[in-house]
Design a protein around this motif. Structure first.
Motif, short mmCIF file in Angstrom:
data_model
loop_
_atom_site.label_atom_id
_atom_site.label_comp_id
_atom_site.label_asym_id
_atom_site.label_seq_id
_atom_site.Cartn_x
_atom_site.Cartn_y
_atom_site.Cartn_z
N LEU A 56 0.82 -1.20 0.00
CA LEU A 56 0.00 0.00 0.00
C LEU A 56 0.86 1.26 0.00
O LEU A 56 0.48 2.29 -0.58
CB LEU A 56 -0.94 0.00 1.21
CG LEU A 56 -2.06 -1.04 1.16
CD1 LEU A 56 -2.77 -1.14 2.50
CD2 LEU A 56 -3.06 -0.71 0.05
N ALA A 57 2.04 1.19 0.63
CA ALA A 57 2.94 2.34 0.62
C ALA A 57 3.42 2.65 -0.79
O ALA A 57 3.54 3.82 -1.17
CB ALA A 57 4.13 2.08 1.54
N THR A 58 3.73 1.62 -1.57
CA THR A 58 4.20 1.86 -2.93
C THR A 58 3.11 2.44 -3.82
O THR A 58 3.40 3.11 -4.81
CB THR A 58 4.72 0.57 -3.58
OG1 THR A 58 3.64 -0.36 -3.76
CG2 THR A 58 5.80 -0.07 -2.71
N GLN A 59 1.85 2.21 -3.45
CA GLN A 59 0.72 2.71 -4.24
C GLN A 59 -0.04 3.80 -3.49
O GLN A 59 -1.21 4.04 -3.79
CB GLN A 59 -0.22 1.53 -4.57
CG GLN A 59 0.45 0.38 -5.30
CD GLN A 59 1.06 0.81 -6.61
OE1 GLN A 59 0.38 1.41 -7.45
NE2 GLN A 59 2.34 0.50 -6.82
N ARG A 60 0.62 4.44 -2.55
CA ARG A 60 -0.09 5.36 -1.65
C ARG A 60 -0.71 6.57 -2.37
O ARG A 60 -1.68 7.14 -1.86
CB ARG A 60 0.85 5.84 -0.55
CG ARG A 60 2.09 6.59 -1.02
CD ARG A 60 3.03 6.79 0.16
NE ARG A 60 4.27 7.48 -0.20
CZ ARG A 60 5.35 6.86 -0.69
NH1 ARG A 60 5.30 5.55 -0.90
NH2 ARG A 60 6.44 7.54 -0.98
N HIS A 61 -0.18 6.96 -3.51
CA HIS A 61 -0.74 8.10 -4.25
C HIS A 61 -1.81 7.66 -5.25
O HIS A 61 -2.35 8.50 -5.98
CB HIS A 61 0.36 8.87 -4.96
CG HIS A 61 1.36 9.47 -4.02
ND1 HIS A 61 1.01 10.34 -3.01
CD2 HIS A 61 2.71 9.31 -3.93
CE1 HIS A 61 2.08 10.69 -2.33
NE2 HIS A 61 3.12 10.09 -2.85
#
Length: 390
Positions: A242-247
């Motif tokens: 989720l951090a890698t796709q946070r935006h």
């Protein structure tokens, strides 16, 4: 946003995990404090000898607290890795975040709490056992071995061997740090336009592997450490993904409700370890994105200190036969009251100074590199500048 990834939801004005959690007004520190308190409350049944603790779909309150910790850590550690210029910068941030406070807590348990426990229980204190405990704690090996007993200093207690049970999770959290760093830094070798997608794929594979094998090997969120490890790793990697796709990941009431229903459905059907990690991690982070509790822990984050001191305090309370005079929630309340000042002292006297020293040293290294390397240089960035301390 990375080149070639297209416009993100954040650029389109949508409320995403990235802009909600990166704004500085979020409740992640407050959530970690709640999770630490939940772990202490849950342990009261076992350490106080009050009998079995209730659970929901096999998940006890403390289990849920540790799961929440790992979801938040997965997100924050990945952001830290992405913002770190070098492996050294990342490793320094991670080591100074957990290791100094762990070392102090292990010393206090080995050479203060254990002798006091021996006096209270009329047991024996073994310095060699204390050194063995200290070595195991400092080596982060308690997650793969039985905690060394310190003589018979806990002889009268319901748990007669373990002076700091929660330390076992640090073994596996440390492993997750290594996995995330390996993925993030190795994938910097590929073109930047494809890096974000490749990172997400590798993290998704890591999360899926932990989830599927957690179901096959354990069958659920089991009561012992062996059964619990793979689901925890899956939850950490889900937070990392989720951090890698946070935006790109939107937060709001509707997706949070859907995530809650997905977690409930996975647990109710017996597929919690296989299907719950990703929606659970999203649900935790979505709740953490709410800014109403942003003041809690913004200056003094005592959750880690409470987590590592709660169990020893409860063992001392049990050694003093407190459980025979108060109900289980009273026992938990006394432990929380006693753990709060230790958590605060750990924060202001150990954790924060360690972070300041790390920032100063990394700043000096960056300045030295700038003066010895031709061309423009990048000053070392603080991995936690825009997010709560990971």
């Amino acid at each position: 946003m990375r080149a070639g990834d297209g416009p993100s939801l954040a650029m389109l004005g949508a409320r995403t995990l990235g802009n909600a959690l990166g704004s500085g007004r979020n409740s992640l520190n407050a959530l970690r404090l709640v999770f630490a308190a939940a772990v202490i409350v849950s342990h009261s049944w076992w350490l106080g000898g009050y009998g079995p603790e209730s659970s929901l779909y096999g998940i006890k309150l403390g289990t849920a607290g540790v799961m929440g910790f790992f979801a938040i850590s997965g997100y924050l550690i990945t952001v830290s890795a992405e913002r770190s210029n070098t492996v050294l910068e990342y490793a320094a941030a991670r080591l100074t975040r957990i290791y100094p406070a762990l070392a102090v807590a292990a010393l206090i348990v080995a050479f203060v709490a254990a002798p006091v426990g021996a006096l209270l229980t009329h047991g024996t204190y073994d310095p060699r056992g204390a050194l063995a405990f200290l070595g195991a704690a400092l080596a982060l090996s308690i997650g793969v071995m039985d905690t060394p007993a310190i003589g018979t200093s806990l002889w009268g207690n319901h748990d007669r061997f373990d002076w700091n049970g929660p330390l076992w999770t640090l073994t596996w959290e440390g492993l997750c740090y290594v996995i995330v760093a390996t993925i993030v830094f190795l994938l910097r070798r590929i073109p930047e336009s494809r890096r974000g997608t490749a990172t997400a794929i590798f993290l998704l594979l890591a999360a899926s592997t932990g989830a599927v094998f957690g179901k096959l090997l354990a069958g659920g969120f089991g009561p012992n450490r062996t059964e619990f490890v793979l689901p925890l790793l899956a939850i950490f990697m889900a937070g990392s993904l989720l951090a890698t796709q946070r935006h790109r990941v939107r937060v709001g009431a509707a997706p949070s409700l859907l995530a809650a229903l997905a977690v409930w459905g996975a647990l109710a059907t017996g597929y919690g370890t296989a299907l719950a990690p990703l929606p659970f991690a999203y649900l935790v982070l979505s709740i953490g994105s709410i800014g109403s509790m942003s003041a809690i822990g913004s200056r003094y984050d005592i959750s880690y200190g409470i987590y590592i001191y709660g169990w020893p305090i409860q063992q001392l309370l049990a050694a003093a036969h407190t459980a025979s005079h108060v109900p289980v929630l009273g026992f938990a309340a006394l432990a929380l009251v006693a753990a709060w000042p230790l958590g605060f002292l750990s924060c202001v006297a150990v954790e924060q100074p360690s972070q300041r020293i790390r920032r100063a040293l990394m700043g000096r290294l960056a300045i030295r590199a700038a003066t010895t390397t031709p061309g423009p240089s990048t000053t070392a960035r603080d991995a936690g500048a825009m997010t709560p301390r990971a």
